[in-house]
Design a protein around this motif. Structure first.
Motif, PDB file in Angstrom:
ATOM      1  N   SER A  89       0.808  -1.230   0.000  1.00  0.00           N
ATOM      2  CA  SER A  89       0.000   0.000   0.000  1.00  0.00           C
ATOM      3  C   SER A  89       0.839   1.278   0.000  1.00  0.00           C
ATOM      4  O   SER A  89       0.472   2.286   0.611  1.00  0.00           O
ATOM      5  N   ARG A  90       1.960   1.252  -0.710  1.00  0.00           N
ATOM      6  CA  ARG A  90       2.813   2.435  -0.816  1.00  0.00           C
ATOM      7  C   ARG A  90       2.723   3.098  -2.195  1.00  0.00           C
ATOM      8  O   ARG A  90       3.178   4.214  -2.384  1.00  0.00           O
ATOM      9  N   ILE A  91       2.149   2.374  -3.164  1.00  0.00           N
ATOM     10  CA  ILE A  91       1.965   2.910  -4.508  1.00  0.00           C
ATOM     11  C   ILE A  91       0.530   2.660  -4.943  1.00  0.00           C
ATOM     12  O   ILE A  91       0.018   1.549  -4.791  1.00  0.00           O
ATOM     13  N   GLY A  92      -0.122   3.687  -5.465  1.00  0.00           N
ATOM     14  CA  GLY A  92      -1.491   3.539  -5.946  1.00  0.00           C
ATOM     15  C   GLY A  92      -1.672   4.241  -7.284  1.00  0.00           C
ATOM     16  O   GLY A  92      -0.941   5.179  -7.600  1.00  0.00           O
ATOM     17  N   VAL A  93      -2.633   3.772  -8.054  1.00  0.00           N
ATOM     18  CA  VAL A  93      -2.901   4.348  -9.369  1.00  0.00           C
ATOM     19  C   VAL A  93      -4.402   4.487  -9.566  1.00  0.00           C
ATOM     20  O   VAL A  93      -5.168   3.598  -9.195  1.00  0.00           O
ATOM     21  N   LEU A  94      -4.812   5.618 -10.150  1.00  0.00           N
ATOM     22  CA  LEU A  94      -6.183   5.807 -10.618  1.00  0.00           C
ATOM     23  C   LEU A  94      -6.114   6.032 -12.128  1.00  0.00           C
ATOM     24  O   LEU A  94      -5.311   6.849 -12.599  1.00  0.00           O
ATOM     25  N   LEU A  95      -6.934   5.310 -12.857  1.00  0.00           N
ATOM     26  CA  LEU A  95      -6.905   5.349 -14.310  1.00  0.00           C
ATOM     27  C   LEU A  95      -8.317   5.510 -14.869  1.00  0.00           C
ATOM     28  O   LEU A  95      -9.244   4.842 -14.413  1.00  0.00           O
ATOM     29  N   GLU A  96      -8.480   6.403 -15.834  1.00  0.00           N
ATOM     30  CA  GLU A  96      -9.739   6.479 -16.573  1.00  0.00           C
ATOM     31  C   GLU A  96      -9.488   5.924 -17.969  1.00  0.00           C
ATOM     32  O   GLU A  96      -8.654   6.443 -18.716  1.00  0.00           O
ATOM     33  N   ILE A  97     -10.204   4.860 -18.308  1.00  0.00           N
ATOM     34  CA  ILE A  97     -10.088   4.248 -19.631  1.00  0.00           C
ATOM     35  C   ILE A  97     -11.476   4.214 -20.266  1.00  0.00           C
ATOM     36  O   ILE A  97     -12.447   3.810 -19.622  1.00  0.00           O
ATOM     37  N   ASN A  98     -11.573   4.667 -21.493  1.00  0.00           N
ATOM     38  CA  ASN A  98     -12.867   4.838 -22.151  1.00  0.00           C
ATOM     39  C   ASN A  98     -13.078   3.871 -23.306  1.00  0.00           C
ATOM     40  O   ASN A  98     -12.135   3.454 -23.970  1.00  0.00           O
TER      41      ASN A  98
END
Length: 222
Positions: A73-82
């Protein structure tokens, strides 16, 4: 005269599982490659990429927001893919693609942009300036210096671009090729709109630095 190898149903099913292509297309590809599954995959991929290019101009407003938290839990990513429809957004292949790309972003710390075309001109000019002023180019002629610098800048821009990264799960394709494969398989345009990477503690001074500043301020106050 070459002898045509008989294509088994197991081979067709195996190729379909690996590529997601239709049964008829898989049979044709295997027949054309005389049963060589690797050649058949390559041929289907080439065909798929051509099909994907035709769909790349379509508007894609559906899709999903994908998150990925790395172990610890030291790296996180949020991604929007359409994609184009909610139907495709609910498909397991599309959702797995989103997970794979989010994980790829977490693994590639240098990536900051979706593609090279998204990199601002100011960044490109800055990278050129840095390269042209490096010590190992000072003694070279202007033509050679510019050529070497351009090659280095191109390499740097690829490091910043998500599309130019080698897919960590399949080392013989890039993320851009992975996207195009899924455009072909799912029949809709797919776009990576944006992403954000979060590193625990990023931008926060360490406790030691804060403590040192406190001590320094106390000394000055005296």
């Amino acid at each position: 005269m070459s002898i045509q190898k008989k294509i088994s149903s197991e081979s067709i099913k195996d190729l379909r599982n690996k590529t997601g292509a239709g049964m008829t297309d898989c049979k044709k590809a295997l027949t054309a490659s005389n049963g060589n599954i690797e050649v058949a995959i390559e041929n289907l991929r080439k065909k798929g990429l051509a099909t994907a290019d035709k769909k790349s101009s379509r508007v894609a407003t559906e899709g999903l927001i994908q998150s990925y938290i790395h172990a610890g839990s030291r790296i996180g990513v949020l991604l929007e893919i359409n994609c184009e429809t909610d139907f495709v957004a609910r498909q397991p292949k599309f959702q797995q693609l989103a997970k794979d790309i989010a994980m790829q972003i977490a693994a590639c710390q240098s990536v900051k942009y979706v593609s090279k075309s998204d990199i601002p001109k100011t960044i490109i000019e800055y990278e050129k300036k840095i390269e042209l002023e490096k010590d190992d180019l000072i003694s070279k002629s202007d033509d050679i210096k510019i050529k070497i610098a351009e090659g280095r800048v191109e390499k740097r821009l690829k490091e910043l671009s998500l599309f130019d990264q080698v897919f960590i799960k399949e080392q013989n394709i890039t993320i851009e090729e992975l996207i195009k494969q899924h455009i072909s398989l799912l029949g809709e345009n797919i776009k990576i709109r944006r992403f954000e990477r979060f590193l625990l503690g990023e931008g926060i001074e360490s406790k030691d630095n804060n403590f040192a500043n406190e001590v320094s301020n106390m000394i000055r106050a005296k």
